[in-house]
Scaffold this active site. Structure first.
Site, short mmCIF file in Angstrom:
data_model
loop_
_atom_site.label_atom_id
_atom_site.label_comp_id
_atom_site.label_asym_id
_atom_site.label_seq_id
_atom_site.Cartn_x
_atom_site.Cartn_y
_atom_site.Cartn_z
N SER A 145 0.83 -1.20 0.00
CA SER A 145 0.00 0.00 0.00
C SER A 145 0.87 1.26 0.00
CB SER A 145 -0.96 -0.05 1.19
OG SER A 145 -1.97 0.92 1.08
N ASP A 221 -10.21 -5.79 -3.09
CA ASP A 221 -9.67 -4.71 -2.26
C ASP A 221 -10.63 -3.51 -2.32
OD1 ASP A 221 -8.15 -2.51 -1.28
OD2 ASP A 221 -6.28 -3.47 -1.89
N HIS A 254 -7.34 -6.09 1.02
CA HIS A 254 -6.17 -5.26 1.29
C HIS A 254 -5.39 -5.72 2.53
CE1 HIS A 254 -4.18 -1.45 0.23
NE2 HIS A 254 -4.06 -1.16 1.50
#
Length: 276
Positions: A145, A221, A254
């Site tokens: 991320s 996600d 995620h």
């Protein structure tokens, strides 16, 4: 350095250390896994950069990387994601301030006094690791991320320094998504031209090394459409003939459940490049 914790793991040791950072003007922590190895051996090292809200503990305790690092004989270093301490500027929101360093050098008050994570990751931390642990000059970098953003931009900005780069769910076009726009405006100011130096998509045009980039992205996600937008990056990479492998993983989100599912593939990718 001060040893905070140490555990036997897959024949090696998983440790966490604290040290005083001159770059960040505060104390910092990092996790390091050192696999079992013959005395005098120097091992390749992978740097892992974590995402928003994380410390070194998220990767150390949730990714399951130690087994794969032991199998391939690589050291893995996982630093914290931002400066810490009572004197460090912060924001009530999760996506700015502590836990949200974005791996850049801030130029704006009040952030500039401490938020120099780019210099910390590129210069100070590796120097510390190389002076105190059995690492070789062979290094690579990966992240998740915000940390995926950091890993890709740092690799693009430092040709020849890393043997491999990969990312899980990276923020690849921060100048074009809310997370990046908020952080860059605060840390770097309103001039969007200055943002390009930390935007992976923008950096592709000036990249002097075609280091292959491996990306894994969860199809489920919930940040994919608004914050991550890998299609922007892959389209720009194709324009500049920069090799990118994007694996869209059906059903994955995620979280670290996603990372743990594919961390073995990524470490194998890095190990192959580090030992070549």
């Amino acid at each position: 350095m001060n040893l905070i914790e140490q555990h036997a793991s897959f024949g090696g040791t998983q440790s966490v250390f604290r040290h005083t950072s001159k770059t960040l003007n505060c104390d910092m922590t990092f996790g390091i896994f050192v696999p079992q190895h013959a005395e005098g051996t120097r091992l390749p090292v992978i740097y892992w950069l974590s995402g928003l809200t994380c410390t070194e503990q998220n990767f150390v305790t949730k990714a399951g990387a130690q087994a794969y690092a032991a199998e391939h004989g690589v050291i893995v270093v996982a630093p914290d994601t931002s400066p810490r301490g009572d004197d460090v500027a912060d924001d009530p929101a999760y996506d700015l301030g502590k836990g949200a360093g974005f791996y850049l050098n801030a130029t704006q008050a009040p952030w500039a006094a401490h938020f120099r994570m780019y210099d910390y990751i590129v210069d100070e931390l590796p120097a510390l690791i190389e002076a105190n642990f059995p690492v070789s000059e062979r290094r690579s970098i990966m992240g998740h991320s915000m940390g995926g953003h950091g890993a890709i931009t740092i690799a693009l900005k430092n040709p020849g320094r890393y043997r491999a780069v990969s990312a899980f769910s990276p923020i690849v076009a921060p100048s074009q998504v809310p997370w990046g726009e908020k952080a860059f405006a605060a840390y770097l100011g309103p001039d969007r031209e200055t943002w390009k130096q930390y935007d992976a998509t923008a950096l592709l045009a000036s990249a002097t090394e075609r280091l292959p980039i491996l990306i894994d992205q969860g199809e489920a996600d919930n940040f994919l459409a608004e914050q991550l937008k890998p299609e922007i990056f892959t389209a720009e990479a194709a324009r500049h003939n920069h090799p990118v492998t994007l694996n869209l993983r059906l059903g994955y989100d995620h979280s670290y459940y996603f990372i743990a599912s594919f961390i073995g593939t990524h470490i194998a990718h890095h190990a192959n490049a580090l030992k070549a």
